[in-house]
Design a protein around this motif. Structure first.
Motif, PDB file in Angstrom:
ATOM      1  N   TYR A  64       0.688  -1.207  -0.102  1.00  0.00           N
ATOM      2  CA  TYR A  64      -0.338  -0.133  -0.076  1.00  0.00           C
ATOM      3  C   TYR A  64       0.161   1.155   0.290  1.00  0.00           C
ATOM      4  O   TYR A  64       0.021   2.830  -0.802  1.00  0.00           O
ATOM      5  CB  TYR A  64      -0.897  -0.231   1.108  1.00  0.00           C
ATOM      6  CG  TYR A  64      -2.119  -0.611   0.960  1.00  0.00           C
ATOM      7  CD1 TYR A  64      -3.027  -0.916  -0.018  1.00  0.00           C
ATOM      8  CD2 TYR A  64      -2.652  -1.714   2.085  1.00  0.00           C
ATOM      9  CE1 TYR A  64      -3.860  -1.415  -0.051  1.00  0.00           C
ATOM     10  CE2 TYR A  64      -3.401  -2.606   1.842  1.00  0.00           C
ATOM     11  CZ  TYR A  64      -4.461  -2.067   0.892  1.00  0.00           C
ATOM     12  OH  TYR A  64      -5.737  -3.342   0.674  1.00  0.00           O
ATOM     13  N   GLN A  79     -11.010   7.348  -2.349  1.00  0.00           N
ATOM     14  CA  GLN A  79     -11.040   5.553  -1.838  1.00  0.00           C
ATOM     15  C   GLN A  79      -9.294   5.369  -2.825  1.00  0.00           C
ATOM     16  O   GLN A  79      -8.850   6.361  -3.440  1.00  0.00           O
ATOM     17  CB  GLN A  79     -11.426   5.016  -3.493  1.00  0.00           C
ATOM     18  CG  GLN A  79     -11.783   3.802  -3.587  1.00  0.00           C
ATOM     19  CD  GLN A  79     -12.981   3.235  -5.383  1.00  0.00           C
ATOM     20  OE1 GLN A  79     -13.624   3.861  -4.950  1.00  0.00           O
ATOM     21  NE2 GLN A  79     -12.878   2.013  -5.822  1.00  0.00           N
ATOM     22  N   THR A  80      -8.896   4.641  -2.420  1.00  0.00           N
ATOM     23  CA  THR A  80      -7.568   4.480  -2.234  1.00  0.00           C
ATOM     24  C   THR A  80      -7.374   2.613  -2.466  1.00  0.00           C
ATOM     25  O   THR A  80      -7.850   2.151  -3.268  1.00  0.00           O
ATOM     26  CB  THR A  80      -6.052   5.000  -1.814  1.00  0.00           C
ATOM     27  OG1 THR A  80      -5.268   5.044  -1.383  1.00  0.00           O
ATOM     28  CG2 THR A  80      -6.593   4.798  -0.191  1.00  0.00           C
ATOM     29  N   ASP A  82      -4.875   0.332  -5.066  1.00  0.00           N
ATOM     30  CA  ASP A  82      -5.008   0.053  -5.900  1.00  0.00           C
ATOM     31  C   ASP A  82      -3.502  -0.575  -6.488  1.00  0.00           C
ATOM     32  O   ASP A  82      -2.858   0.604  -7.181  1.00  0.00           O
ATOM     33  CB  ASP A  82      -6.115   0.241  -7.286  1.00  0.00           C
ATOM     34  CG  ASP A  82      -5.687   0.132  -8.506  1.00  0.00           C
ATOM     35  OD1 ASP A  82      -4.685  -1.025  -8.956  1.00  0.00           O
ATOM     36  OD2 ASP A  82      -6.421  -0.102  -9.853  1.00  0.00           O
ATOM     37  N   GLY A  98      -8.084   2.223 -10.528  1.00  0.00           N
ATOM     38  CA  GLY A  98      -8.989   2.509  -9.772  1.00  0.00           C
ATOM     39  C   GLY A  98      -9.330   0.710 -10.463  1.00  0.00           C
ATOM     40  O   GLY A  98     -10.294   0.588 -10.277  1.00  0.00           O
ATOM     41  N   GLN A 135      -8.784  -2.682  -2.805  1.00  0.00           N
ATOM     42  CA  GLN A 135      -8.984  -1.156  -2.963  1.00  0.00           C
ATOM     43  C   GLN A 135     -10.464  -1.227  -1.624  1.00  0.00           C
ATOM     44  O   GLN A 135     -11.622  -2.325  -1.328  1.00  0.00           O
ATOM     45  CB  GLN A 135      -9.519  -0.197  -4.247  1.00  0.00           C
ATOM     46  CG  GLN A 135      -8.823  -0.234  -5.018  1.00  0.00           C
ATOM     47  CD  GLN A 135      -9.513  -0.199  -6.429  1.00  0.00           C
ATOM     48  OE1 GLN A 135     -10.447   0.793  -6.166  1.00  0.00           O
ATOM     49  NE2 GLN A 135      -9.163  -1.501  -8.117  1.00  0.00           N
TER      50      GLN A 135
END
Length: 190
Positions: A64, A79-80, A82, A98, A135
């Motif tokens: 990550y 949102q994160t 990927d 994404g 995700q």
């Protein structure tokens, strides 16, 4: 004397169990370092054990680190996660961010009755409920329409003010972010 001995043995057993439970729960936190400071998330293996295990494994492996917040919608969520296309230092692909996941398998849904409130962390997925992988998103505000539709994995317990400072995306482009902020590092624990 026998009663005192039993009471002591019971207290010792309780102390031992409590110490073990505490040691296990200490691993159920995730600390994300953002440009504005740390964010601590309390993970919920009691409601989403497979998802929490996957997040912890990815974090422990450094997957990550440097991953973009590719979709950020004001008043909704950031949102994160990927790890396939979102690593801003290794293979970042802004047009694909994404759409990817990780080398680990997708997960079966672990829906619960825990509501999506400000600070709730949920797993992102496609239209297939069993497609969550790496995700996740952090809620800026309540999102009751997500309840029972997405897997809740935790909640921000400190640093929400830093989440609020994540660069917003383009409303006209479903929250897509140009030159996005990133998770500088993600570690298991506080």
């Amino acid at each position: 004397m026998k009663i005192l001995h039993l009471a002591f043995a019971g207290a010792l057993a309780l102390a031992s169990w409590t110490g073990t439970a505490f040691a296990q729960s200490a691993d159920n936190f995730l600390t994300i370092t953002l440009k504005d400071g740390p964010v601590v998330i309390e993970l919920r293996p009691d409601i989403a054990p497979k998802h929490v295990e996957q997040i912890k494994a990815l974090a422990a492996a450094g997957e990550y680190d440097n991953v973009a917040f590719h979709r950020v919608i004001k008043g909704f969520m950031a949102q994160t996660g990927d790890v396939q296309y979102g690593d801003m230092e290794n293979g970042y692909q802004p047009q694909a961010a994404g759409t990817g996941g990780s080398s680990r398998p997708d997960l079966p849904a672990e829906f619960s009755d825990v509501p999506f409130e400000r600070g709730t962390v949920g797993m992102a997925r496609s239209q297939d409920p069993n497609s969550a992988n790496s995700q996740f998103f952090i809620m800026f505000a309540p999102g009751d329409f997500l309840n029972g539709q997405y897997t809740v994995v935790g909640k921000v317990v400190s640093g929400m003010e830093n989440v609020d400072k994540i660069k917003l995306g383009d409303d006209a482009n479903n929250g897509s972010v140009t030159d996005p902020d990133r998770m500088i590092s993600v570690k298991v624990g506080k």
